[in-house]
Scaffold this motif. Structure first.
Motif, PDB file in Angstrom:
ATOM      1  N   PRO A 294       0.818  -1.221   0.000  1.00  0.00           N
ATOM      2  CA  PRO A 294       0.000   0.000   0.000  1.00  0.00           C
ATOM      3  C   PRO A 294       0.851   1.270   0.000  1.00  0.00           C
ATOM      4  O   PRO A 294       1.869   1.356   0.694  1.00  0.00           O
ATOM      5  CB  PRO A 294      -0.805  -0.122   1.292  1.00  0.00           C
ATOM      6  CG  PRO A 294       0.050  -0.965   2.186  1.00  0.00           C
ATOM      7  CD  PRO A 294       0.721  -1.956   1.275  1.00  0.00           C
ATOM      8  N   MET A 295       0.424   2.244  -0.780  1.00  0.00           N
ATOM      9  CA  MET A 295       1.079   3.550  -0.787  1.00  0.00           C
ATOM     10  C   MET A 295       0.806   4.244   0.543  1.00  0.00           C
ATOM     11  O   MET A 295      -0.297   4.160   1.077  1.00  0.00           O
ATOM     12  CB  MET A 295       0.526   4.386  -1.943  1.00  0.00           C
ATOM     13  CG  MET A 295       1.253   5.698  -2.175  1.00  0.00           C
ATOM     14  SD  MET A 295       0.512   6.694  -3.521  1.00  0.00           S
ATOM     15  CE  MET A 295       0.796   5.632  -4.940  1.00  0.00           C
ATOM     16  N   PRO A 296       1.797   4.928   1.124  1.00  0.00           N
ATOM     17  CA  PRO A 296       1.551   5.675   2.368  1.00  0.00           C
ATOM     18  C   PRO A 296       0.380   6.634   2.214  1.00  0.00           C
ATOM     19  O   PRO A 296       0.176   7.226   1.148  1.00  0.00           O
ATOM     20  CB  PRO A 296       2.868   6.423   2.591  1.00  0.00           C
ATOM     21  CG  PRO A 296       3.899   5.592   1.892  1.00  0.00           C
ATOM     22  CD  PRO A 296       3.206   5.021   0.696  1.00  0.00           C
ATOM     23  N   ALA A 297      -0.391   6.797   3.285  1.00  0.00           N
ATOM     24  CA  ALA A 297      -1.640   7.560   3.219  1.00  0.00           C
ATOM     25  C   ALA A 297      -1.418   8.990   2.733  1.00  0.00           C
ATOM     26  O   ALA A 297      -2.183   9.492   1.907  1.00  0.00           O
ATOM     27  CB  ALA A 297      -2.320   7.559   4.585  1.00  0.00           C
ATOM     28  N   TYR A 298      -0.393   9.663   3.237  1.00  0.00           N
ATOM     29  CA  TYR A 298      -0.170  11.052   2.835  1.00  0.00           C
ATOM     30  C   TYR A 298       0.149  11.130   1.344  1.00  0.00           C
ATOM     31  O   TYR A 298      -0.376  11.989   0.625  1.00  0.00           O
ATOM     32  CB  TYR A 298       0.963  11.674   3.645  1.00  0.00           C
ATOM     33  CG  TYR A 298       1.204  13.137   3.331  1.00  0.00           C
ATOM     34  CD1 TYR A 298       0.621  14.130   4.117  1.00  0.00           C
ATOM     35  CD2 TYR A 298       2.007  13.539   2.263  1.00  0.00           C
ATOM     36  CE1 TYR A 298       0.827  15.475   3.831  1.00  0.00           C
ATOM     37  CE2 TYR A 298       2.211  14.878   1.973  1.00  0.00           C
ATOM     38  CZ  TYR A 298       1.626  15.839   2.763  1.00  0.00           C
ATOM     39  OH  TYR A 298       1.827  17.170   2.484  1.00  0.00           O
ATOM     40  N   ARG A 299       1.002  10.234   0.880  1.00  0.00           N
ATOM     41  CA  ARG A 299       1.413  10.258  -0.532  1.00  0.00           C
ATOM     42  C   ARG A 299       0.225   9.981  -1.445  1.00  0.00           C
ATOM     43  O   ARG A 299       0.022  10.668  -2.449  1.00  0.00           O
ATOM     44  CB  ARG A 299       2.514   9.230  -0.752  1.00  0.00           C
ATOM     45  CG  ARG A 299       3.180   9.313  -2.111  1.00  0.00           C
ATOM     46  CD  ARG A 299       4.302   8.312  -2.208  1.00  0.00           C
ATOM     47  NE  ARG A 299       5.020   8.447  -3.461  1.00  0.00           N
ATOM     48  CZ  ARG A 299       5.972   7.595  -3.852  1.00  0.00           C
ATOM     49  NH1 ARG A 299       6.321   6.578  -3.074  1.00  0.00           N
ATOM     50  NH2 ARG A 299       6.585   7.781  -5.000  1.00  0.00           N
ATOM     51  N   LEU A 300      -0.577   8.979  -1.087  1.00  0.00           N
ATOM     52  CA  LEU A 300      -1.769   8.662  -1.879  1.00  0.00           C
ATOM     53  C   LEU A 300      -2.772   9.805  -1.811  1.00  0.00           C
ATOM     54  O   LEU A 300      -3.332  10.222  -2.838  1.00  0.00           O
ATOM     55  CB  LEU A 300      -2.406   7.377  -1.354  1.00  0.00           C
ATOM     56  CG  LEU A 300      -3.762   6.995  -1.946  1.00  0.00           C
ATOM     57  CD1 LEU A 300      -3.653   6.757  -3.450  1.00  0.00           C
ATOM     58  CD2 LEU A 300      -4.327   5.753  -1.239  1.00  0.00           C
TER      59      LEU A 300
END
Length: 237
Positions: free
Chosen positions: A111-117
């Motif tokens: 999963p992509m980190p939440a902030y980056r996504l």
């Protein structure tokens, strides 16, 4: 030209929802809007100067902490009401992304980190609005020391590749230059983004109806903003 502002909240084990987003301001209205927000600040702080001592924080206003410590609940609630009036009366578009971090992490092997996504998705939402009004934009975010470099690099790569890397990725060509980061006490518009993200994070996934007076009043301010018809929230996954 539109000026696009965003802030984000912090998810936790008790709250798996990560919100990021804010508002878009037409540059022709920026000075007028700044004056309105300066008046709201003066009404609460007795000063409209852009300092850490005169900065609106949703969490602090709601709980009576930090800059709002010792202030009457009615005065603190009035800030939420005033910001809701500012957003609705001026028909300001609000764009937010809500990521259920637990579901996101369980759905994807990497999963992509939440902030980056979240940043990628909110940039897409800003571009969708700019497509609609056929305009260009500049993006401003609240300074997060551990996120700034990667955010700027990601934005640059999205533009050079022609679109964001999702399966339904979109071009970000309407967003100029780079993502600019500054401390929120230097920008009333970033402070409005903070309040919007705080209210969305508090009420969009609330399991039961508010019961306390101030909870009901701030929830009503958020519902008023949503009822304006200018709010779009993307939920992921």
């Amino acid at each position: 030209m539109h000026l696009c502002y965003f802030d984000e909240n912090k998810h936790s084990p008790d709250n798996p929802y990560f919100f990021i987003g804010g508002l878009l301001i037409p540059d022709s209205k920026a000075l007028e809007f700044e004056k309105t927000l300066a008046q709201i600040a003066f009404n609460f702080f007795g000063s409209s100067s852009l300092t850490v001592h005169n900065e609106f924080h949703g969490k602090e206003l709601f709980h009576g902490k930090g800059i709002a410590k010792g202030r009457k609940m009615e005065d603190r609630v009035q800030v939420f009401r005033d910001v809701a009036n500012f957003v609705t009366c001026n028909q300001i578009p609000v764009r937010l992304v809500c990521i259920n971090v637990d579901r996101h992490r369980s759905k994807y092997a990497y999963p992509m980190p939440a902030y980056r996504l979240g940043l990628m998705l909110i940039l897409e939402r800003y571009c969708e609005y700019l497509d609609k009004v056929d305009d260009l934009g500049l993006v401003f975010g609240d300074y997060e020391a551990d996120e700034v470099t990667s955010a700027v690099v990601d934005f640059s790569e999205y533009k050079s590749q022609g679109k964001t890397p999702m399966y339904s990725g979109r071009p970000l060509g309407r967003l100029l230059d780079t993502v600019y980061f500054t401390h929120s006490h230097h920008s009333r518009f970033l402070q409005v983004a903070d309040l919007l993200v705080y209210m969305a994070g508090r009420y969009e996934n609330m399991q039961s109806a508010p019961d306390k007076w101030h909870e009901k009043e701030v929830a009503a301010a958020w519902e008023k903003i949503k009822a304006s018809g200018n709010v779009y929230i993307q939920r992921w996954p």
